[in-house]
Write a protein that holds these residues in place. Structure first.
Motif, PDB file in Angstrom:
ATOM      1  N   ASP A 249     -35.649  90.626 -18.400  1.00  0.00           N
ATOM      2  CA  ASP A 249     -36.859  89.570 -17.785  1.00  0.00           C
ATOM      3  C   ASP A 249     -37.418  88.974 -18.983  1.00  0.00           C
ATOM      4  O   ASP A 249     -38.255  89.450 -19.806  1.00  0.00           O
ATOM      5  N   ASP A 250     -37.221  87.666 -18.820  1.00  0.00           N
ATOM      6  CA  ASP A 250     -37.639  86.938 -20.012  1.00  0.00           C
ATOM      7  C   ASP A 250     -39.287  86.891 -20.374  1.00  0.00           C
ATOM      8  O   ASP A 250     -39.853  86.864 -21.285  1.00  0.00           O
ATOM      9  N   GLY A 251     -39.888  86.892 -19.105  1.00  0.00           N
ATOM     10  CA  GLY A 251     -41.461  86.815 -19.133  1.00  0.00           C
ATOM     11  C   GLY A 251     -41.993  87.950 -19.412  1.00  0.00           C
ATOM     12  O   GLY A 251     -43.038  88.297 -19.532  1.00  0.00           O
ATOM     13  N   ASN A 252     -41.214  89.130 -19.606  1.00  0.00           N
ATOM     14  CA  ASN A 252     -41.561  90.416 -20.040  1.00  0.00           C
ATOM     15  C   ASN A 252     -42.940  90.909 -19.148  1.00  0.00           C
ATOM     16  O   ASN A 252     -43.754  91.486 -19.397  1.00  0.00           O
ATOM     17  N   ALA A 253     -42.261  90.797 -17.662  1.00  0.00           N
ATOM     18  CA  ALA A 253     -43.218  91.113 -16.612  1.00  0.00           C
ATOM     19  C   ALA A 253     -43.785  92.490 -16.645  1.00  0.00           C
ATOM     20  O   ALA A 253     -44.874  92.825 -16.532  1.00  0.00           O
ATOM     21  N   ARG A 254     -43.096  93.386 -17.281  1.00  0.00           N
ATOM     22  CA  ARG A 254     -43.416  94.913 -17.316  1.00  0.00           C
ATOM     23  C   ARG A 254     -43.464  95.185 -18.682  1.00  0.00           C
ATOM     24  O   ARG A 254     -42.735  94.959 -19.368  1.00  0.00           O
ATOM     25  N   ASP A 255     -44.556  95.774 -19.172  1.00  0.00           N
ATOM     26  CA  ASP A 255     -44.574  96.323 -20.464  1.00  0.00           C
ATOM     27  C   ASP A 255     -45.216  97.873 -20.356  1.00  0.00           C
ATOM     28  O   ASP A 255     -45.278  98.366 -19.406  1.00  0.00           O
ATOM     29  N   ASN A 256     -45.018  98.317 -21.784  1.00  0.00           N
ATOM     30  CA  ASN A 256     -45.290  99.857 -21.739  1.00  0.00           C
ATOM     31  C   ASN A 256     -46.729  99.956 -22.262  1.00  0.00           C
ATOM     32  O   ASN A 256     -46.935  99.863 -23.454  1.00  0.00           O
ATOM     33  N   PRO A 257     -47.845 100.136 -21.340  1.00  0.00           N
ATOM     34  CA  PRO A 257     -49.089 100.106 -21.964  1.00  0.00           C
ATOM     35  C   PRO A 257     -49.335 101.327 -22.778  1.00  0.00           C
ATOM     36  O   PRO A 257     -50.380 101.312 -23.702  1.00  0.00           O
ATOM     37  N   VAL A 258     -48.633 102.397 -22.767  1.00  0.00           N
ATOM     38  CA  VAL A 258     -48.915 103.703 -23.655  1.00  0.00           C
ATOM     39  C   VAL A 258     -48.545 102.998 -25.179  1.00  0.00           C
ATOM     40  O   VAL A 258     -49.475 103.279 -25.994  1.00  0.00           O
ATOM     41  N   LEU A 259     -47.437 102.397 -25.341  1.00  0.00           N
ATOM     42  CA  LEU A 259     -46.988 101.932 -26.652  1.00  0.00           C
ATOM     43  C   LEU A 259     -48.072 100.857 -27.048  1.00  0.00           C
ATOM     44  O   LEU A 259     -48.480 100.791 -28.193  1.00  0.00           O
TER      45      LEU A 259
END
Ligand code: NAL
Length: 331
Positions: A249-259
Motif C-alpha cells: 500500500d503506497d499510501g501506508n494506510a496501516r502503520d505500526n503504532p507500537v513502533l
C-alpha cells in the motif's frame, strides 16, 4: 549530531529546509513555539510536540508555549472561564513532563489577543483571506460538526500569534500544516515575514494502525492513565511483527503504532531501550537506536509481546510525574 540534525530529528516536514539551516547556524537564544488548546490533561499528542521542544532546548532554543485559551473558546471547547482554569493545570503538567522551566515562557493567548492593535491586524488578515481557504486550513483541527465564523477567524489568529510572540520557528503536528501555510502566504500582505515551520508526525490509531490516533475517538494515551490502563491499552495495540504492515500500500494506510511510539517518544527521551526477557527466551535485548529495534521486530528476533511489555514500562515512566501532578491538582 549537528544542530540541523538535532533540530529536525523525527520531523515529518520542515518549511523550508534552507530557513531551518540558517537557524541551525546559531540556535542559541532562538525562539520556538507551540500552541495548545487547553484541555485539562496532556495526551500523547501534546507529549510528542513537547519532546521536540525538549530537543530544541537542548540545542539552545528558548521555548514559548502558547496556552491558546481564546482559540479553544473559538473551537467550541467550553466557556471561557472553564478553559482558563484548565490552562494553568496544563502548564504544570508540561513542567512535570520535563520542559525546562528556565527556558520556557508560558503565555495565555488572551494576554495579548484582545488588544486593539491585535484586533486591527486580525481584521487586515480577514480582508486578505477567502472563507474557503480558512475553512480548508481548519479541516483537521475543527471540533464539532458545524463550521462557524469562529473557525474562520481561528487560523488567522494563529498566524498573527507568530508575529506577536516574535518567534523564529513554529512547531506543530502535521494537522497544523495548512494553518502554517496560510500564515506563510498571508503574513507578508501585512508586512510581516513568513514563519519557518517544523511539523511532527502523527501516531496512528492504537488499535487498528489505520488513521491517526485521536483523543476524541478511539483509544488514546494520556497522563492520567494508571500503569494498569497503560499496560492494557498497549497490550491490545495493533503490532504486527513487521514495521510496514502494508508493504503493497503506497499510501501506508496501516502503520505500526507500537513502533511509532518507540521512535517518537521512547528513544528521544531515554536514548536506549532494554527489553527484558527471561534467560530461557534469550535474555534481555538492548537497543541504542530505533532502527535496530525495528529491524529486530522485522526479523522476528523481537516478539511483539515483548516489545509491548517494554513499551508499557517506558510509557509509564514518561507519564508518572504528570500523573502525580494531576492527582495533586485534584486533591
Ligand atoms: C496553536 C494553537 C492555537 C493557536 C496557536 C497560535 C500560535 C501557535 C500555535 C497555536 C492550537 C492548535 C491546536 N491549533 O489544534 O491545538
Amino acid at each position: 549530531m549537528d544542530a540541523y540534525d538535532q533540530i529536525t530529528r523525527n520531523a515529518s516536514e520542515v518549511v523550508t529546509e534552507d530557513e531551518v539551516r540558517s537557524l541551525a547556524e546559531d540556535p542559541d537564544g532562538k525562539r520556538a513555539y507551540v500552541g495548545y488548546e487547553p484541555s485539562g490533561v496532556l495526551h500523547i499528542g501534546h507529549m510528542l510536540t513537547a519532546n521536540k521542544l525538549i530537543q530544541l532546548q537542548e540545542a539552545g532554543f528558548e521555548v514559548v508555549v502558547l496556552l491558546a485559551d481564546v482559540h479553544a473558546y473559538l473551537n467550541g471547547k467550553g466557556t471561557f472561564d472553564e478553559i482558563r482554569e484548565t490552562a494553568t493545570r496544563m502548564q504544570e503538567q508540561f513542567v512535570a513532563y520535563g520542559l525546562d522551566e528556565e527556558h520556557t515562557e508560558f503565555v495565555l493567548g488572551s494576554e495579548f489577543q484582545l488588544e486593539e492593535n491585535y484586533a486591527l491586524d486580525l481584521h487586515a488578515l480577514e480582508l486578505e483571506t477567502s472563507l474557503s481557504r480558512a475553512e480548508r486550513a481548519m479541516a483537521e483541527i475543527k471540533g464539532g460538526d458545524t463550521v462557524t465564523v469562529a473557525h474562520a477567524v481561528y487560523p488567522l489568529m494563529q498566524a498573527l500569534d507568530v508575529v506577536y510572540l516574535d518567534v523564529d520557528l513554529a512547531i506543530g503536528g502535521m494537522e497544523q500544516r495548512k494553518v502554517h501555510m496560510l500564515a506563510r502566504d498571508t503574513l507578508p500582505s501585512i508586512g510581516e515575514d513568513a514563519p519557518t515551520c517544523l511539523h511532527t508526525p502523527l501516531i496512528s490509531d492504537l488499535s487498528t494502525g489505520v488513521g491517526k490516533m485521536s483523543s476524541s475517538s478511539g483509544v488514546s494515551i494520556s497522563m492520567e492513565d494508571s500503569e494498569e490502563e497503560l499496560r492494557e491499552k498497549v497490550n491490545k495495540a495493533f503490532c504486527p511483527p513487521s514495521r510496514d504492515p502494508d508493504p503493497d500500500d503506497d499510501g501506508n494506510a496501516r502503520d505500526n503504532p507500537v513502533l511509532q511510539i518507540f521512535e517518537y517518544h521512547v528513544f528521544p527521551r531515554f536514548g536506549e531501550v532494554v527489553v527484558e526477557r527471561p534467560e530461557k527466551y534469550g535474555g534481555n535485548l538492548e537497543y541504542d537506536d530505533y532502527e535496530s529495534l525495528a529491524a529486530d521486530l522485522d526479523s522476528g528476533e523481537l516478539h511483539p509481546a515483548d516489545a509491548k511489555g517494554a513499551l508499557a514500562d517506558y510509557l509509564n515512566e514518561l507519564v508518572a510525574p504528570g500523573r502525580e501532578k494531576i492527582r495533586e491538582q485534584r486533591s
